[in-house]
Design an enzyme around this catalytic site. Structure first.
Site, PDB file in Angstrom:
ATOM      1  N   LYS A 164     -24.468 -14.334  44.918  1.00 40.54           N
ATOM      2  CA  LYS A 164     -24.923 -14.951  46.173  1.00 40.54           C
ATOM      3  C   LYS A 164     -26.162 -14.238  46.711  1.00 40.54           C
ATOM      4  CE  LYS A 164     -21.024 -14.266  48.344  1.00 40.54           C
ATOM      5  NZ  LYS A 164     -20.337 -13.523  47.270  1.00 40.54           N
ATOM      6  N   ARG A 211     -16.086 -16.889  55.922  1.00 47.65           N
ATOM      7  CA  ARG A 211     -15.196 -16.466  54.838  1.00 47.65           C
ATOM      8  C   ARG A 211     -13.749 -16.832  55.120  1.00 47.65           C
ATOM      9  NH1 ARG A 211     -18.707 -11.975  52.813  1.00 47.65           N
ATOM     10  NH2 ARG A 211     -17.541 -11.188  51.045  1.00 47.65           N
ATOM     11  N   ARG A 223     -23.486  -2.971  39.012  1.00 47.21           N
ATOM     12  CA  ARG A 223     -24.462  -3.283  40.064  1.00 47.21           C
ATOM     13  C   ARG A 223     -24.943  -2.002  40.734  1.00 47.21           C
ATOM     14  NH1 ARG A 223     -23.039  -7.223  44.965  1.00 47.21           N
ATOM     15  NH2 ARG A 223     -21.272  -5.810  45.235  1.00 47.21           N
ATOM     16  N   ARG A 231     -22.052   0.719  45.451  1.00 45.80           N
ATOM     17  CA  ARG A 231     -21.252   0.487  46.651  1.00 45.80           C
ATOM     18  C   ARG A 231     -19.822   0.989  46.466  1.00 45.80           C
ATOM     19  NH1 ARG A 231     -22.520  -5.678  48.279  1.00 45.80           N
ATOM     20  NH2 ARG A 231     -20.263  -5.642  48.525  1.00 45.80           N
ATOM     21  N   ARG A 277     -10.762  -7.808  46.479  1.00 46.74           N
ATOM     22  CA  ARG A 277     -11.756  -8.714  47.098  1.00 46.74           C
ATOM     23  C   ARG A 277     -11.626 -10.117  46.508  1.00 46.74           C
ATOM     24  NH1 ARG A 277     -16.958  -5.478  45.805  1.00 46.74           N
ATOM     25  NH2 ARG A 277     -18.074  -7.280  46.616  1.00 46.74           N
TER      26      ARG A 277
HETATM   27  P1  AP5 Z   1     -24.971 -10.163  43.735  1.00 45.09           P
HETATM   28  O1  AP5 Z   1     -26.128 -11.088  43.957  1.00 45.09           O
HETATM   29  O2  AP5 Z   1     -25.028  -8.804  44.350  1.00 45.09           O
HETATM   30  O3  AP5 Z   1     -23.589 -10.901  44.087  1.00 45.09           O
HETATM   31  P2  AP5 Z   1     -22.932 -11.268  45.481  1.00 45.09           P
HETATM   32  O4  AP5 Z   1     -22.205 -12.547  45.277  1.00 45.09           O
HETATM   33  O5  AP5 Z   1     -23.941 -11.228  46.590  1.00 45.09           O
HETATM   34  O6  AP5 Z   1     -21.904 -10.070  45.585  1.00 45.09           O
HETATM   35  P3  AP5 Z   1     -21.361  -9.241  46.822  1.00 45.09           P
HETATM   36  O7  AP5 Z   1     -20.426  -8.214  46.214  1.00 45.09           O
HETATM   37  O8  AP5 Z   1     -22.470  -8.691  47.664  1.00 45.09           O
HETATM   38  O9  AP5 Z   1     -20.554 -10.308  47.586  1.00 45.09           O
HETATM   39  P4  AP5 Z   1     -19.440 -10.051  48.548  1.00 45.09           P
HETATM   40  O10 AP5 Z   1     -19.344 -11.405  49.147  1.00 45.09           O
HETATM   41  O11 AP5 Z   1     -18.185  -9.505  48.010  1.00 45.09           O
HETATM   42  O12 AP5 Z   1     -19.968  -8.844  49.418  1.00 45.09           O
HETATM   43  P5  AP5 Z   1     -20.552  -8.751  50.892  1.00 45.09           P
HETATM   44  O13 AP5 Z   1     -21.591  -7.735  50.911  1.00 45.09           O
HETATM   45  O14 AP5 Z   1     -20.840 -10.111  51.433  1.00 45.09           O
HETATM   46  O15 AP5 Z   1     -24.789 -10.050  42.143  1.00 45.09           O
HETATM   47  C1  AP5 Z   1     -23.815  -9.186  41.577  1.00 45.09           C
HETATM   48  C2  AP5 Z   1     -24.401  -8.467  40.355  1.00 45.09           C
HETATM   49  O16 AP5 Z   1     -24.649  -9.424  39.324  1.00 45.09           O
HETATM   50  C3  AP5 Z   1     -25.733  -7.762  40.631  1.00 45.09           C
HETATM   51  O17 AP5 Z   1     -25.773  -6.552  39.914  1.00 45.09           O
HETATM   52  C4  AP5 Z   1     -26.781  -8.756  40.081  1.00 45.09           C
HETATM   53  O18 AP5 Z   1     -27.947  -8.080  39.639  1.00 45.09           O
HETATM   54  C5  AP5 Z   1     -26.017  -9.397  38.918  1.00 45.09           C
HETATM   55  N1  AP5 Z   1     -26.420 -10.772  38.715  1.00 45.09           N
HETATM   56  C6  AP5 Z   1     -26.589 -11.721  39.683  1.00 45.09           C
HETATM   57  N2  AP5 Z   1     -26.964 -12.887  39.140  1.00 45.09           N
HETATM   58  C7  AP5 Z   1     -27.037 -12.668  37.793  1.00 45.09           C
HETATM   59  C8  AP5 Z   1     -27.372 -13.493  36.679  1.00 45.09           C
HETATM   60  N3  AP5 Z   1     -27.718 -14.772  36.841  1.00 45.09           N
HETATM   61  N4  AP5 Z   1     -27.335 -12.955  35.435  1.00 45.09           N
HETATM   62  C9  AP5 Z   1     -26.972 -11.661  35.265  1.00 45.09           C
HETATM   63  N5  AP5 Z   1     -26.667 -10.815  36.271  1.00 45.09           N
HETATM   64  C10 AP5 Z   1     -26.684 -11.320  37.525  1.00 45.09           C
HETATM   65  O19 AP5 Z   1     -19.246  -8.236  51.676  1.00 45.09           O
HETATM   66  C11 AP5 Z   1     -18.757  -6.926  51.494  1.00 45.09           C
HETATM   67  C12 AP5 Z   1     -17.614  -6.666  52.477  1.00 45.09           C
HETATM   68  O20 AP5 Z   1     -18.103  -6.809  53.851  1.00 45.09           O
HETATM   69  C13 AP5 Z   1     -16.422  -7.630  52.405  1.00 45.09           C
HETATM   70  O21 AP5 Z   1     -15.498  -7.258  51.410  1.00 45.09           O
HETATM   71  C14 AP5 Z   1     -15.861  -7.514  53.845  1.00 45.09           C
HETATM   72  O22 AP5 Z   1     -15.101  -6.342  53.998  1.00 45.09           O
HETATM   73  C15 AP5 Z   1     -17.118  -7.388  54.698  1.00 45.09           C
HETATM   74  N6  AP5 Z   1     -17.596  -8.699  55.149  1.00 45.09           N
HETATM   75  C16 AP5 Z   1     -18.777  -9.308  54.813  1.00 45.09           C
HETATM   76  N7  AP5 Z   1     -18.878 -10.517  55.401  1.00 45.09           N
HETATM   77  C17 AP5 Z   1     -17.724 -10.668  56.125  1.00 45.09           C
HETATM   78  C18 AP5 Z   1     -17.207 -11.730  56.920  1.00 45.09           C
HETATM   79  N8  AP5 Z   1     -17.878 -12.882  57.084  1.00 45.09           N
HETATM   80  N9  AP5 Z   1     -16.002 -11.556  57.502  1.00 45.09           N
HETATM   81  C19 AP5 Z   1     -15.285 -10.426  57.366  1.00 45.09           C
HETATM   82  N10 AP5 Z   1     -15.715  -9.384  56.590  1.00 45.09           N
HETATM   83  C20 AP5 Z   1     -16.912  -9.519  55.981  1.00 45.09           C
END
Ligand code: AP5
Length: 213
Positions: free
Chosen positions: A13, A88, A127, A160, A171
């Protein structure tokens, strides 16, 4: 374009959000990054959020809904935005509807990224993230030019805390239970666009341009 990015943790994402932002000149609003910043700055909300994030649980709505409401009230999102990581859960989707109603904004796209759990675990364990500007790398598919250093701002890259395998599994469970059901809600509105998380990195920009027009 007023977009929500939906998909499991690690599906890509954030990677897509930054490409779409560059293509359409609209800001990315990433709740995960905003919460990580609050944790780093040791704000009142950050201190509460840290425990939930390290375990892979959702941070309480009252914190997250508040930061999203404040951010979407800023002038730079008037002509478009990409919401990455919000909503979410059903209660967050209800809150988003209310926020957008108040602002007189309608969502135009929900981009849903599909990827299997096996690939997600492989990707997240390799990552690396920039704690300063939020840029995302992968040790194999998207390495930084200089090992351990962010190409964009020169900061030292980190792994992270929630990218450990047992936390990733949790997660994924939270995602399946609380977030995935939102797909139906947005499908019923006819605004879901589906994309594979397997599209190779060097084809992603052209793929997204074609998909989104
Ligand atoms: P990446 O683009 O980093 O993936 P992502 O989907 O953004 O992953 P996140 O782990 O950031 O999502 P998340 O939703 O769990 O975390 P968030 O920070 O929102 O890609 C992943 C890897 O793959 C990278 O290394 C990239 O280079 C590689 N890649 C990507 N595309 C590729 C491709 N096409 N080919 C090859 N490699 C590729 O949330 C973290 C925490 O914050 C949550 O667990 C929660 O505790 C809290 N939080 C956040 N939002 C909320 C909310 N709305 N409500 C409550 N708690 C929340």
């Amino acid at each position: 374009m007023k977009m929500v990015l939906l998909g499991p943790p690690g599906s890509g994402k954030g990677t897509r959000a930054h490409i779409i932002s560059d293509l359409y000149h609209i800001p990315v609003v990433t709740t995960g990054d905003m919460l990580r910043e609050a944790v780093r700055d040791e704000t009142e909300y950050g201190k509460i959020a840290e425990g939930y994030m390290n375990k892979g649980d959702l941070v309480p709505d009252k914190i997250v809904n508040g930061i999203v409401r404040e951010r979407l009230g800023k002038p730079d999102v008037k002509d478009g935005f990409i919401l990455d990581g919000f909503p979410r859960s059903k209660s967050q989707a209800d809150a988003l509807d209310m926020i957008l109603d108040d602002l007189g904004i309608e969502l135009t796209h929900v981009l849903y990224v599909v990827l299997s759990d096996d690939v997600i675990i492989q990707r997240l364990s390799k990552r690396r993230s920039c704690p300063k500007c939020g840029a995302v790398y992968h040790l194999e598919s998207a390495p930084p030019k200089q090992e351990g250093i962010c190409d964009v701002c020169g900061a030292k890259l980190i792994q992270r805390d929630d990218d450990k395998e047992e936390v990733i599994q949790h997660r994924l469970e939270v995602y399946r239970k609380q977030t995935e059901p939102l797909l139906k809600r947005y499908r019923d509105k006819g605004i879901v666009v589906e994309t594979s998380g397997e599209v190779p990195m060097d084809e992603l920009r052209a793929h997204l341009k074609k998909l989104l027009g």
